[in-house]
Motif scaffolding. Structure first.
Motif, PDB file in Angstrom:
ATOM      1  N   TYR A  98       0.839  -1.197   0.000  1.00  0.00           N
ATOM      2  CA  TYR A  98       0.000   0.000   0.000  1.00  0.00           C
ATOM      3  C   TYR A  98       0.875   1.249   0.000  1.00  0.00           C
ATOM      4  O   TYR A  98       1.919   1.288   0.667  1.00  0.00           O
ATOM      5  CB  TYR A  98      -0.925   0.026   1.222  1.00  0.00           C
ATOM      6  CG  TYR A  98      -1.938  -1.098   1.218  1.00  0.00           C
ATOM      7  CD1 TYR A  98      -3.176  -0.941   0.592  1.00  0.00           C
ATOM      8  CD2 TYR A  98      -1.642  -2.323   1.809  1.00  0.00           C
ATOM      9  CE1 TYR A  98      -4.098  -1.980   0.565  1.00  0.00           C
ATOM     10  CE2 TYR A  98      -2.557  -3.373   1.784  1.00  0.00           C
ATOM     11  CZ  TYR A  98      -3.781  -3.197   1.155  1.00  0.00           C
ATOM     12  OH  TYR A  98      -4.696  -4.231   1.122  1.00  0.00           O
ATOM     13  N   VAL A  99       0.438   2.242  -0.748  1.00  0.00           N
ATOM     14  CA  VAL A  99       1.133   3.528  -0.752  1.00  0.00           C
ATOM     15  C   VAL A  99       0.526   4.392   0.345  1.00  0.00           C
ATOM     16  O   VAL A  99      -0.660   4.754   0.279  1.00  0.00           O
ATOM     17  CB  VAL A  99       0.985   4.234  -2.117  1.00  0.00           C
ATOM     18  CG1 VAL A  99       1.626   5.619  -2.076  1.00  0.00           C
ATOM     19  CG2 VAL A  99       1.616   3.396  -3.222  1.00  0.00           C
ATOM     20  N   SER A 100       1.301   4.690   1.348  1.00  0.00           N
ATOM     21  CA  SER A 100       0.809   5.538   2.434  1.00  0.00           C
ATOM     22  C   SER A 100       0.860   7.003   1.986  1.00  0.00           C
ATOM     23  O   SER A 100       1.428   7.345   0.949  1.00  0.00           O
ATOM     24  CB  SER A 100       1.670   5.355   3.680  1.00  0.00           C
ATOM     25  OG  SER A 100       2.988   5.858   3.451  1.00  0.00           O
ATOM     26  N   THR A 101       0.268   7.862   2.796  1.00  0.00           N
ATOM     27  CA  THR A 101       0.323   9.289   2.488  1.00  0.00           C
ATOM     28  C   THR A 101       1.761   9.780   2.470  1.00  0.00           C
ATOM     29  O   THR A 101       2.161  10.555   1.603  1.00  0.00           O
ATOM     30  CB  THR A 101      -0.490  10.087   3.513  1.00  0.00           C
ATOM     31  OG1 THR A 101      -1.870   9.718   3.395  1.00  0.00           O
ATOM     32  CG2 THR A 101      -0.358  11.584   3.288  1.00  0.00           C
ATOM     33  N   LEU A 127      -6.291  16.842   8.370  1.00  0.00           N
ATOM     34  CA  LEU A 127      -6.794  15.672   9.081  1.00  0.00           C
ATOM     35  C   LEU A 127      -8.052  15.982   9.896  1.00  0.00           C
ATOM     36  O   LEU A 127      -8.388  15.251  10.823  1.00  0.00           O
ATOM     37  CB  LEU A 127      -5.699  15.113  10.002  1.00  0.00           C
ATOM     38  CG  LEU A 127      -4.521  14.419   9.312  1.00  0.00           C
ATOM     39  CD1 LEU A 127      -3.478  13.988  10.337  1.00  0.00           C
ATOM     40  CD2 LEU A 127      -4.996  13.219   8.499  1.00  0.00           C
ATOM     41  N   ALA A 128      -8.735  17.053   9.513  1.00  0.00           N
ATOM     42  CA  ALA A 128      -9.979  17.410  10.208  1.00  0.00           C
ATOM     43  C   ALA A 128     -11.096  16.509   9.707  1.00  0.00           C
ATOM     44  O   ALA A 128     -11.997  16.922   8.977  1.00  0.00           O
ATOM     45  CB  ALA A 128     -10.314  18.877   9.963  1.00  0.00           C
ATOM     46  N   VAL A 129     -11.053  15.239  10.121  1.00  0.00           N
ATOM     47  CA  VAL A 129     -11.978  14.233   9.606  1.00  0.00           C
ATOM     48  C   VAL A 129     -13.428  14.593   9.905  1.00  0.00           C
ATOM     49  O   VAL A 129     -14.341  14.252   9.138  1.00  0.00           O
ATOM     50  CB  VAL A 129     -11.627  12.846  10.198  1.00  0.00           C
ATOM     51  CG1 VAL A 129     -12.580  11.785   9.662  1.00  0.00           C
ATOM     52  CG2 VAL A 129     -10.191  12.473   9.874  1.00  0.00           C
ATOM     53  N   ASP A 130     -13.666  15.310  10.993  1.00  0.00           N
ATOM     54  CA  ASP A 130     -15.037  15.684  11.345  1.00  0.00           C
ATOM     55  C   ASP A 130     -15.616  16.720  10.390  1.00  0.00           C
ATOM     56  O   ASP A 130     -16.823  16.964  10.386  1.00  0.00           O
ATOM     57  CB  ASP A 130     -15.081  16.217  12.782  1.00  0.00           C
ATOM     58  CG  ASP A 130     -14.200  17.441  12.979  1.00  0.00           C
ATOM     59  OD1 ASP A 130     -13.103  17.491  12.374  1.00  0.00           O
ATOM     60  OD2 ASP A 130     -14.602  18.349  13.732  1.00  0.00           O
ATOM     61  N   LEU A 188       0.911   8.753   9.814  1.00  0.00           N
ATOM     62  CA  LEU A 188       0.750  10.183   9.542  1.00  0.00           C
ATOM     63  C   LEU A 188       0.046  10.866  10.702  1.00  0.00           C
ATOM     64  O   LEU A 188       0.458  11.934  11.155  1.00  0.00           O
ATOM     65  CB  LEU A 188      -0.044  10.379   8.252  1.00  0.00           C
ATOM     66  CG  LEU A 188      -0.349  11.837   7.871  1.00  0.00           C
ATOM     67  CD1 LEU A 188       0.930  12.567   7.497  1.00  0.00           C
ATOM     68  CD2 LEU A 188      -1.353  11.897   6.720  1.00  0.00           C
ATOM     69  N   ALA A 189      -1.027  10.240  11.187  1.00  0.00           N
ATOM     70  CA  ALA A 189      -1.758  10.812  12.308  1.00  0.00           C
ATOM     71  C   ALA A 189      -0.894  10.863  13.563  1.00  0.00           C
ATOM     72  O   ALA A 189      -0.917  11.845  14.313  1.00  0.00           O
ATOM     73  CB  ALA A 189      -3.029  10.010  12.570  1.00  0.00           C
ATOM     74  N   LYS A 190      -0.112   9.821  13.755  1.00  0.00           N
ATOM     75  CA  LYS A 190       0.782   9.796  14.917  1.00  0.00           C
ATOM     76  C   LYS A 190       1.767  10.944  14.881  1.00  0.00           C
ATOM     77  O   LYS A 190       2.059  11.577  15.899  1.00  0.00           O
ATOM     78  CB  LYS A 190       1.537   8.461  14.979  1.00  0.00           C
ATOM     79  CG  LYS A 190       0.744   7.306  15.567  1.00  0.00           C
ATOM     80  CD  LYS A 190       1.633   6.069  15.692  1.00  0.00           C
ATOM     81  CE  LYS A 190       0.910   4.913  16.350  1.00  0.00           C
ATOM     82  NZ  LYS A 190       1.782   3.715  16.481  1.00  0.00           N
ATOM     83  N   SER A 191       2.292  11.218  13.681  1.00  0.00           N
ATOM     84  CA  SER A 191       3.268  12.299  13.557  1.00  0.00           C
ATOM     85  C   SER A 191       2.634  13.654  13.845  1.00  0.00           C
ATOM     86  O   SER A 191       3.325  14.619  14.165  1.00  0.00           O
ATOM     87  CB  SER A 191       3.880  12.297  12.163  1.00  0.00           C
ATOM     88  OG  SER A 191       2.912  12.648  11.171  1.00  0.00           O
TER      89      SER A 191
END
Length: 267
Positions: A98-101, A127-130, A188-191
């Motif tokens: 898989y190609v990650s972001t 990353l404002a998923v909401d 990505l989210a962790k970073s």
């Protein structure tokens, strides 16, 4: 017609054009075909329209996405002439299939505009998923938003052809939802200091490059079978171009004044 009448005709026609109201320049659009990444099975189309007042209308229609789930989406790329494009699987540097972001971003560029449903559209909202659009129960997603020109990064409209649309969110294990069982947590989210977000949420599912002419630039090719622009040639005639052509015609006539001789029968 006598020469004097020809010379009088040129400024008369010019005056007529000046008196004729110029048609308003039409909004211009470029089109994007969204192609699947990471075996997502998704597809879509998008239209980016620059309005006369400098705003940007974005319309996206996608299908085959993870149902009942939000899908982060962005304009990626650069206005500095960088050669960004959609990645292929050779971008999968860690070999997990898989190609990650993070793996895709060097190819398609950093976030330029976050295509949120409301609120700001800055990179910080990537990353404002909401505030991202949600696919329906069948995996279809519709998105329409007009972003004010004042909220766009400098150069967005002039370099529209250099930007790409990326939609994120895949279902690697086919269970119809995002979870950490298949690919773990999003690096990505962790970073960004966010924990518990599945990698499936942030991996790209669709990517599309603008094909054809960008607003404000010289046409460079076709959008499918068109030139990418919705502006009509007639709009350009009723501006400086038409008057410049008349001026050039007048100069030619005047320049030939001494050698231009009408046949005797026409005098």
């Amino acid at each position: 017609m006598k020469l004097s009448r020809i010379l009088l005709t040129v400024p008369a026609v010019a005056a007529l054009l000046l008196a004729t109201p110029a048609a308003a320049l039409a909004d211009e659009s470029v089109h994007v075909k969204l192609l699947e990444l990471n075996k997502s099975g998704a597809s879509g189309t998008a239209t980016l329209t620059a309005t006369d007042d400098g705003d940007l209308k974005v319309s996206i229609r996608s299908s085959g996405l993870v149902p009942n789930s939000p899908h982060a989406q962005h304009l990626h790329g650069s206005t500095a002439g960088m050669d960004f494009h959609c990645p292929d699987m050779s971008a999968d540097k860690d070999g997990n299939g898989y190609v990650s972001t993070e793996e895709g971003m060097p190819v398609y560029g950093d976030i330029f505009v976050s295509l949120t449903t409301k609120g700001d559209t800055a990179k910080a909202s990537g990353l404002a998923v909401d505030r991202m659009p949600v696919a329906d129960a069948k995996g279809n997603l519709s998105y329409d938003r007009t972003i004010a020109g004042a909220d766009l990064p400098p150069g967005t409209i002039d370099h529209l052809k250099d930007l790409h649309i990326v939609q994120h969110g895949i279902d690697a294990d086919g269970n119809g939802k995002y979870d950490t069982a298949a690919l773990g947590e999003s690096t990505l989210a962790k970073s960004a200091g966010l924990s518990g977000i599945p990698e499936e949420t942030t991996d790209p599912a669709l990517c599309g490059m603008v094909s054809g002419a960008a607003v404000g630039s010289v046409p460079v090719g076709g959008v499918s079978t068109g030139d990418g622009s919705t502006r009509h040639a007639a709009d350009l005639w009723y501006g400086a171009g038409g008057l410049a052509l008349l001026a050039a015609l007048g100069a030619v006539v005047i320049g030939r004044r001494r050698t231009f001789v009408l046949p005797r029968a026409q005098r």
